[in-house]
Design a protein around this motif. Sequence first.
Motif, mmCIF file in Angstrom:
data_model
loop_
_atom_site.group_PDB
_atom_site.id
_atom_site.type_symbol
_atom_site.label_atom_id
_atom_site.label_comp_id
_atom_site.label_asym_id
_atom_site.label_seq_id
_atom_site.Cartn_x
_atom_site.Cartn_y
_atom_site.Cartn_z
ATOM 1 N N GLY A 45 62.329 35.818 25.765
ATOM 2 C CA GLY A 45 62.952 36.776 26.661
ATOM 3 C C GLY A 45 62.609 36.543 28.112
ATOM 4 N N GLY A 46 61.851 35.504 28.443
ATOM 5 C CA GLY A 46 61.577 35.160 29.820
ATOM 6 C C GLY A 46 60.344 35.817 30.415
ATOM 7 N N GLU A 47 59.629 36.644 29.644
ATOM 8 C CA GLU A 47 58.455 37.276 30.224
ATOM 9 C C GLU A 47 57.320 36.271 30.341
ATOM 10 N N SER A 48 56.584 36.336 31.447
ATOM 11 C CA SER A 48 55.473 35.406 31.646
ATOM 12 C C SER A 48 54.168 36.100 31.304
ATOM 13 N N HIS A 49 53.201 35.320 30.939
ATOM 14 C CA HIS A 49 51.899 35.852 30.574
ATOM 15 C C HIS A 49 50.861 35.234 31.492
ATOM 16 N N GLY A 50 49.918 36.054 31.950
ATOM 17 C CA GLY A 50 48.904 35.578 32.870
ATOM 18 C C GLY A 50 47.755 34.910 32.149
ATOM 19 N N SER A 51 46.987 34.178 32.923
ATOM 20 C CA SER A 51 45.796 33.540 32.382
ATOM 21 C C SER A 51 44.626 34.507 32.494
ATOM 22 N N VAL A 52 43.519 34.155 31.878
ATOM 23 C CA VAL A 52 42.316 34.979 31.970
ATOM 24 C C VAL A 52 41.867 35.064 33.427
ATOM 25 N N LYS A 53 41.963 33.950 34.151
ATOM 26 C CA LYS A 53 41.581 33.948 35.564
ATOM 27 C C LYS A 53 42.454 34.916 36.355
ATOM 28 N N SER A 54 43.751 34.926 36.084
ATOM 29 C CA SER A 54 44.670 35.834 36.776
ATOM 30 C C SER A 54 44.299 37.291 36.507
ATOM 31 N N TYR A 55 44.002 37.601 35.259
ATOM 32 C CA TYR A 55 43.610 38.971 34.917
ATOM 33 C C TYR A 55 42.284 39.354 35.561
ATOM 34 N N LEU A 56 41.338 38.433 35.617
ATOM 35 C CA LEU A 56 40.047 38.734 36.249
ATOM 36 C C LEU A 56 40.196 38.966 37.745
ATOM 37 N N VAL A 57 41.000 38.130 38.404
ATOM 38 C CA VAL A 57 41.248 38.323 39.833
ATOM 39 C C VAL A 57 41.917 39.675 40.063
ATOM 40 N N GLY A 58 42.912 40.003 39.244
ATOM 41 C CA GLY A 58 43.578 41.294 39.356
ATOM 42 C C GLY A 58 42.632 42.448 39.128
ATOM 43 N N LEU B 106 39.321 42.453 39.572
ATOM 44 C CA LEU B 106 38.393 42.555 40.703
ATOM 45 C C LEU B 106 39.068 43.175 41.930
ATOM 46 N N LEU B 107 40.290 42.765 42.218
ATOM 47 C CA LEU B 107 41.016 43.361 43.344
ATOM 48 C C LEU B 107 41.259 44.853 43.108
ATOM 49 N N ALA B 108 41.651 45.205 41.894
ATOM 50 C CA ALA B 108 41.885 46.612 41.574
ATOM 51 C C ALA B 108 40.598 47.417 41.700
ATOM 52 N N ALA B 109 39.480 46.849 41.247
ATOM 53 C CA ALA B 109 38.198 47.550 41.353
ATOM 54 C C ALA B 109 37.805 47.757 42.817
#
Length: 115
Positions: free
Chosen positions: A15-28, A30-33
């Motif tokens: 369906g075209g949805e992309s999935h992030g990497s563990v690094k992407s989730y960790l950066v997100g 940390l930024l959110a925190a």
Amino acid sequence: MAHDNHAHHDGHGVGGESHGSVKSYLVGFLLAAVLTIIPFWAVMKGGLPTFTTGVIIIVAAILQIFVHLIFFLHLDRSSAQRWNVSAAAFTVVVIGIIVAGTLWVMHNMNVHMMH
């Protein structure tokens, strides 16, 4: 009938949805925190003017929205995400109209009820 073995190896799921990497989730994360801690600190410190504290909260909230949209919902400018970005922009416009209209009505009611 040839089978295309490269159909699901482009970083996108069905369906075209992309999935992030563990690094992407960790950066997100940390930024959110950080964007949660900054306004919390501004309020708890208590030494800043009220207007400055409000601006810090609003700016952090707006940045927090973008962090969540980019790092967790994976909205970007790719053609696969164009409809999702358009739907999100339309939603923001509609919510803005509702909020602005509500504030306008409440303000007018307040002005006319006080006389």
